[in-house]
Design a protein around this motif. Structure first.
Motif, short mmCIF file in Angstrom:
data_model
loop_
_atom_site.label_atom_id
_atom_site.label_comp_id
_atom_site.label_asym_id
_atom_site.label_seq_id
_atom_site.Cartn_x
_atom_site.Cartn_y
_atom_site.Cartn_z
N ASP A 1 10.87 13.34 -106.78
CA ASP A 1 9.91 14.43 -106.88
C ASP A 1 8.85 14.26 -105.80
OD1 ASP A 1 10.68 16.14 -109.07
OD2 ASP A 1 10.25 14.47 -110.42
N GLU A 2 8.06 15.31 -105.61
CA GLU A 2 6.95 15.24 -104.66
C GLU A 2 6.01 14.10 -105.06
OE1 GLU A 2 3.10 17.93 -103.21
OE2 GLU A 2 4.60 18.75 -104.59
N VAL A 3 5.64 13.28 -104.09
CA VAL A 3 4.76 12.14 -104.35
C VAL A 3 3.31 12.57 -104.16
CG1 VAL A 3 4.15 9.79 -103.67
CG2 VAL A 3 6.54 10.54 -103.59
N PRO A 4 2.49 12.51 -105.23
CA PRO A 4 1.09 12.93 -105.09
C PRO A 4 0.26 11.90 -104.36
CG PRO A 4 1.48 12.10 -107.30
CD PRO A 4 2.82 12.11 -106.60
N ASP A 5 -0.93 12.31 -103.91
CA ASP A 5 -1.87 11.40 -103.27
C ASP A 5 -2.50 10.51 -104.34
OD1 ASP A 5 -3.74 10.09 -101.76
OD2 ASP A 5 -4.95 11.87 -101.30
N LEU A 6 -2.29 9.20 -104.21
CA LEU A 6 -2.78 8.26 -105.21
C LEU A 6 -3.97 7.45 -104.72
CD1 LEU A 6 0.68 6.92 -106.49
CD2 LEU A 6 -0.69 8.82 -107.40
N MET A 7 -4.59 7.89 -103.62
CA MET A 7 -5.68 7.11 -103.02
C MET A 7 -6.82 6.85 -103.99
SD MET A 7 -5.04 6.17 -99.91
CE MET A 7 -6.68 5.91 -99.24
N ASN A 8 -7.17 7.84 -104.81
CA ASN A 8 -8.31 7.71 -105.71
C ASN A 8 -7.90 7.58 -107.17
OD1 ASN A 8 -10.21 8.02 -103.55
ND2 ASN A 8 -9.79 10.23 -103.57
#
Length: 319
Positions: free
Chosen positions: A173-180
């Motif tokens: 699946d699309e990988v979300p931004d996990l920076m925060n």
């Protein structure tokens, strides 16, 4: 965090089980069987096949995607891998086209996989094409490849790795931004990883994420967990069903999805801010991922139940 993590050791394990040691062919009528299969072939009525323990193993179920095979396929030929190559080419093509029509597994778009040939020396490319040529069929404007054990066993290792890697990536699946996003250490090592074997499913991933004990969690996440086992496990961990929607979720909430018949078909563990620890199925191609709420709704719908740790459990954790 990398998009996908898949090492050669895992790919080699997959290559051993990706195509089962028994060939399955589905047919609609006895006439089809008489027309295309040797008379000494071993056939099982579909109703009996569905209850046959020898052919309902996790690897056979997943590789052939038995849940998706059309009910029109009323007879199943169970054959040793050596049988199919002995059938003449015209009949082989007809048999494979029937498998596609009945939606049997181990059939893929050749255009998605043929790039794996480029990793081979030219001489090996030609030899590999010779091995798979009689397993290519046409479907409208597409060329499809049908994998069977005898053919699969003859393919170069590097080509099989490439094929499996390409198939695995198509399941991401699309990988979300996990920076925060604070990812719990208990599940961090699983994110964007694939299991080495078939079996681990969404219920296992969800129950494991809700499990505090490290050894228990690492055991559970490798299992094939069924619904009643999940519900019992949630009860034992202090979870209770609550009246809540997707917009009121708290960290550690668990969401169960239902189909139109109110049967639970999926589960996922809420981290925070609409992000979930998730696994979409029970095959080794289904990775453990963090996904967005919108992705889950798109995949599974909006008919949900929410489970949350009860007050006693929360109070106990604070002591």
């Amino acid at each position: 965090m990398e998009k996908i993590y898949l090492d050669e050791q895992t790919l080699d394990k997959w290559s051993e089980i990706a195509v089962p040691n028994v060939d399955l062919f589905f047919f609609e009528t006895i006439d089809e069987i008489r027309n295309y299969m040797p008379s000494e072939s071993f056939f099982i009525p579909r109703s009996e096949f569905n209850e046959h323990g020898s052919y309902q193993t996790i690897d056979i179920i997943n590789s052939y995607q038995l849940w998706a095979v059309s009910k029109k396929g009323k007879y199943v030929c169970v054959a040793p891998p050596q049988l199919f190559p002995t059938i003449d080419l015209e009949k082989k093509m007809a048999i494979l086209e029937i498998q596609k029509r009945l939606n049997r597994g181990l059939i893929y778009n050749w255009s998605d996989l043929q790039g794996g040939l480029h990793s081979l020396p030219l001489s090996i490319q030609m030899d590999t094409l010779d091995k798979i040529e009689s397993y290519l069929i046409q479907d409208e404007e597409e060329t499809l490849i049908v994998f069977q054990k005898e053919m699969w066993s003859l393919l170069p290792k590097v080509f099989k790795r490439n094929v499996l890697s390409r198939l695995a990536e198509s399941y991401m699946d699309e990988v979300p931004d996990l920076m925060n996003v604070k990812v719990p250490s208990s599940i961090e090592k699983y994110i964007n990883r694939f299991p080495a074997a078939n079996g681990p499913n969404c219920f296992a991933a969800t129950l494991a994420a809700a499990t505090e004990n490290v050894e228990a969690r690492e055991w559970i996440i490798t299992q094939w967990v069924h619904l009643e086992t999940l519900l019992l496990g949630l009860e034992m961990r202090g979870y209770q069903e609550i009246d809540s929607g997707m917009d009121q979720l708290e960290p550690k909430d668990i969401v169960l999805w239902k189909n139109d018949n109110a049967n639970i078909i999926h589960a996922s563990f809420h981290l925070e801010n609409g992000l979930f620890f998730n696994k979409n199925g029970q095959t080794f191609f289904n990775p453990w991922q963090i996904v967005k709420r919108e992705t889950l709704i798109s995949n599974w719908g909006s008919n949900i139940s929410v489970y949350r740790v009860g007050r006693y459990k929360k109070w106990k954790e604070q002591i």
